[in-house]
Write an enzyme that holds these catalytic residues in place. Structure first.
Site, PDB file in Angstrom:
ATOM      1  N   LYS A 128       1.238  -1.217  -0.216  1.00 46.94           N
ATOM      2  CA  LYS A 128       0.166  -0.018  -0.137  1.00 46.94           C
ATOM      3  C   LYS A 128       0.683   1.477  -0.016  1.00 46.94           C
ATOM      4  O   LYS A 128       0.303   1.819  -0.466  1.00 46.94           O
ATOM      5  CB  LYS A 128      -0.380   0.286   1.205  1.00 46.94           C
ATOM      6  CG  LYS A 128      -1.736  -1.660   1.307  1.00 46.94           C
ATOM      7  CD  LYS A 128      -1.787  -1.276   2.993  1.00 46.94           C
ATOM      8  CE  LYS A 128      -3.336  -2.460   2.819  1.00 46.94           C
ATOM      9  NZ  LYS A 128      -3.204  -2.378   4.540  1.00 46.94           N
ATOM     10  N   GLU A 171       7.564   1.888  -6.283  1.00 49.60           N
ATOM     11  CA  GLU A 171       7.802   1.437  -4.390  1.00 49.60           C
ATOM     12  C   GLU A 171       7.575   2.433  -3.277  1.00 49.60           C
ATOM     13  O   GLU A 171       8.274   3.259  -4.428  1.00 49.60           O
ATOM     14  CB  GLU A 171       8.683   0.423  -4.296  1.00 49.60           C
ATOM     15  CG  GLU A 171       8.604  -0.901  -3.828  1.00 49.60           C
ATOM     16  CD  GLU A 171       7.639  -1.087  -2.234  1.00 49.60           C
ATOM     17  OE1 GLU A 171       6.557  -0.900  -2.598  1.00 49.60           O
ATOM     18  OE2 GLU A 171       7.578  -2.299  -2.185  1.00 49.60           O
ATOM     19  N   ASP A 172       7.206   2.396  -2.378  1.00 50.72           N
ATOM     20  CA  ASP A 172       7.734   3.620  -1.525  1.00 50.72           C
ATOM     21  C   ASP A 172       9.205   3.320  -1.113  1.00 50.72           C
ATOM     22  O   ASP A 172       9.924   4.361  -1.044  1.00 50.72           O
ATOM     23  CB  ASP A 172       7.158   2.848  -0.319  1.00 50.72           C
ATOM     24  CG  ASP A 172       6.480   1.673   0.006  1.00 50.72           C
ATOM     25  OD1 ASP A 172       7.403   0.865  -0.611  1.00 50.72           O
ATOM     26  OD2 ASP A 172       6.034   1.749   1.578  1.00 50.72           O
ATOM     27  N   ASP A 183      14.500  -1.413   0.217  1.00 51.58           N
ATOM     28  CA  ASP A 183      15.395  -1.418   1.337  1.00 51.58           C
ATOM     29  C   ASP A 183      15.634  -3.526   1.115  1.00 51.58           C
ATOM     30  O   ASP A 183      16.879  -2.702   0.564  1.00 51.58           O
ATOM     31  CB  ASP A 183      13.922  -2.484   2.536  1.00 51.58           C
ATOM     32  CG  ASP A 183      14.062  -2.245   4.021  1.00 51.58           C
ATOM     33  OD1 ASP A 183      15.126  -1.219   4.449  1.00 51.58           O
ATOM     34  OD2 ASP A 183      13.779  -2.865   5.277  1.00 51.58           O
ATOM     35  N   PHE A 194      14.117   3.853  10.837  1.00 52.81           N
ATOM     36  CA  PHE A 194      12.694   3.312  10.230  1.00 52.81           C
ATOM     37  C   PHE A 194      12.011   4.942   9.877  1.00 52.81           C
ATOM     38  O   PHE A 194      12.252   5.781  10.609  1.00 52.81           O
ATOM     39  CB  PHE A 194      11.759   2.347  11.291  1.00 52.81           C
ATOM     40  CG  PHE A 194      10.605   2.251  10.227  1.00 52.81           C
ATOM     41  CD1 PHE A 194      10.716   1.390   9.710  1.00 52.81           C
ATOM     42  CD2 PHE A 194       9.391   3.427  10.978  1.00 52.81           C
ATOM     43  CE1 PHE A 194       9.363   0.656   9.562  1.00 52.81           C
ATOM     44  CE2 PHE A 194       8.247   2.701  10.498  1.00 52.81           C
ATOM     45  CZ  PHE A 194       8.822   1.432   9.667  1.00 52.81           C
ATOM     46  N   VAL A 195      11.302   5.822   8.763  1.00 50.51           N
ATOM     47  CA  VAL A 195      10.500   6.727   8.757  1.00 50.51           C
ATOM     48  C   VAL A 195       9.178   6.112   8.353  1.00 50.51           C
ATOM     49  O   VAL A 195       8.876   5.336   8.044  1.00 50.51           O
ATOM     50  CB  VAL A 195      11.615   7.040   7.413  1.00 50.51           C
ATOM     51  CG1 VAL A 195      12.595   7.661   8.252  1.00 50.51           C
ATOM     52  CG2 VAL A 195      11.449   6.508   5.424  1.00 50.51           C
ATOM     53  N   ASP A 208       4.229   3.807   6.480  1.00 49.20           N
ATOM     54  CA  ASP A 208       3.716   3.199   7.885  1.00 49.20           C
ATOM     55  C   ASP A 208       4.560   3.046   8.859  1.00 49.20           C
ATOM     56  O   ASP A 208       5.427   1.772   8.832  1.00 49.20           O
ATOM     57  CB  ASP A 208       2.255   2.703   7.197  1.00 49.20           C
ATOM     58  CG  ASP A 208       2.976   0.961   7.429  1.00 49.20           C
ATOM     59  OD1 ASP A 208       4.022   0.925   5.869  1.00 49.20           O
ATOM     60  OD2 ASP A 208       2.257  -0.155   7.608  1.00 49.20           O
ATOM     61  N   ARG A 249       0.405   6.907   7.651  1.00 50.64           N
ATOM     62  CA  ARG A 249       0.650   6.889   5.792  1.00 50.64           C
ATOM     63  C   ARG A 249       0.498   8.703   5.418  1.00 50.64           C
ATOM     64  O   ARG A 249       1.197   9.270   4.653  1.00 50.64           O
ATOM     65  CB  ARG A 249      -0.198   6.235   5.480  1.00 50.64           C
ATOM     66  CG  ARG A 249       0.013   4.362   5.504  1.00 50.64           C
ATOM     67  CD  ARG A 249      -0.134   3.989   4.788  1.00 50.64           C
ATOM     68  NE  ARG A 249      -0.308   2.634   5.121  1.00 50.64           N
ATOM     69  CZ  ARG A 249       0.208   1.352   4.728  1.00 50.64           C
ATOM     70  NH1 ARG A 249       0.935   1.543   3.631  1.00 50.64           N
ATOM     71  NH2 ARG A 249       0.545   0.224   4.971  1.00 50.64           N
TER      72      ARG A 249
HETATM   73  P1  IMP Z   1      11.510  -4.962   1.161  1.00 57.99           P
HETATM   74  O1  IMP Z   1      11.409  -6.369   0.294  1.00 57.99           O
HETATM   75  O2  IMP Z   1      13.195  -5.514   2.411  1.00 57.99           O
HETATM   76  O3  IMP Z   1      12.805  -4.320   0.103  1.00 57.99           O
HETATM   77  O4  IMP Z   1      10.867  -3.754   1.821  1.00 57.99           O
HETATM   78  C1  IMP Z   1      10.768  -3.314   1.309  1.00 57.99           C
HETATM   79  C2  IMP Z   1       9.403  -2.781   2.219  1.00 57.99           C
HETATM   80  O5  IMP Z   1       9.829  -2.528   3.818  1.00 57.99           O
HETATM   81  C3  IMP Z   1       9.069  -1.799   1.796  1.00 57.99           C
HETATM   82  O6  IMP Z   1       7.700  -1.543   1.031  1.00 57.99           O
HETATM   83  C4  IMP Z   1       7.912  -0.521   3.025  1.00 57.99           C
HETATM   84  O7  IMP Z   1       6.640  -0.932   3.455  1.00 57.99           O
HETATM   85  C5  IMP Z   1       8.652  -1.466   4.699  1.00 57.99           C
HETATM   86  N1  IMP Z   1       9.821  -0.806   4.834  1.00 57.99           N
HETATM   87  C6  IMP Z   1      11.583  -0.613   4.748  1.00 57.99           C
HETATM   88  N2  IMP Z   1      11.578   0.284   5.612  1.00 57.99           N
HETATM   89  C7  IMP Z   1      10.770   0.465   5.680  1.00 57.99           C
HETATM   90  C8  IMP Z   1      10.627   2.205   6.566  1.00 57.99           C
HETATM   91  O8  IMP Z   1      11.955   2.803   6.875  1.00 57.99           O
HETATM   92  N3  IMP Z   1       9.446   2.515   6.900  1.00 57.99           N
HETATM   93  C9  IMP Z   1       8.305   2.036   6.707  1.00 57.99           C
HETATM   94  N4  IMP Z   1       8.416   0.883   5.575  1.00 57.99           N
HETATM   95  C10 IMP Z   1       9.249   0.536   5.480  1.00 57.99           C
HETATM   96 MG    MG Z   2       5.319  -0.687   0.794  1.00 57.08          MG
END
Ligand code: IMP
Ligand code: MG
Length: 178
Positions: free
Chosen positions: A46, A101-102, A105, A154-155, A161, A167
């Site tokens: 989301k 993508e937001d 990570d 973490f932000v 969120d 959000r």
């Molecule tokens: P990845 O699969 O580890 O790259 O995860 C990405 C997902 O982790 C993002 O789409 C976010 O939903 C969540 N995420 C990672 N870091 C943060 C953060 O600092 N704040 C909020 N959500 C995060």
């Molecule tokens: Mg996400």
């Protein structure tokens, strides 16, 4: 803002004005790169909903928008085990696809989505992430357009969120214990 579940907002990392300027730059770059093409924009739910809305409204090329939803099986930390909870309804065969993508990570979410989309025969796939935490990456994924790189903290805000909260903030903020 009133604290939620023991958390309050910390410092502003990116202001609303700075975000607007950067999103405008990204939209201009994407519109130039895809000039004379059309684009199928796929938003990963989301967290990308606000970025998606701002970015797509600033594009000057023909755009279709679709959504994908997926969640990790285990907790908040992405595990690499995913479950789909929303699927695309648009065919991407022979289409140019831009994934929105937001935040990139560990990269596991994007890798999973890219692998899934590649099975549907798109003409191309590129990735646009509003935020990027390169220091956290565990799988190699191409991120073609990045709003801002951030260190490992973490932000929340602008779609991102904590347990569904925060959000709606127009800026990006850290969280602190109350
Ligand atoms: P990845 O699969 O580890 O790259 O995860 C990405 C997902 O982790 C993002 O789409 C976010 O939903 C969540 N995420 C990672 N870091 C943060 C953060 O600092 N704040 C909020 N959500 C995060
Ligand atoms: Mg996400």
């Amino acid at each position: 803002m009133t604290p939620v579940d023991g958390w309050k907002l910390g410092e502003t990392v990116f202001s609303e004005e700075r975000i607007a300027a950067r999103v405008g730059e990204l939209a201009a770059a994407i519109s130039t790169d895809y000039a004379d093409h059309e684009l199928t924009v796929i938003s990963i739910l989301k967290g990308s909903y606000i970025f998606l809305a701002d970015l797509t409204r600033a594009l000057t090329i023909p755009v279709r928008v679709d959504f994908l939803g997926l969640s990790s099986y285990i907790g908040a930390e992405s595990s690499g085990q995913f479950e789909w909870n929303a699927r695309m309804t648009t065919s991407i065969r022979d289409r140019h696809v831009l994934l929105i993508e937001d935040i990139a990570d560990t990269g596991r979410t994007l890798l999973h989505v890219i692998d899934h989309l590649a099975e549907h025969g798109p003409a191309s796939i590129r990735v646009c992430a509003f935020l990027d935490k390169p220091g956290r990456r565990v799988v190699d994924i191409p991120v073609d357009y990045v709003g801002f790189q951030i260190p490992d903290r973490f932000v929340v805000g602008y779609g991102l969120d904590y347990e569904g909260w925060f959000r709606q903030l127009p800026h990006i903020s850290t969280l602190e214990r109350v």
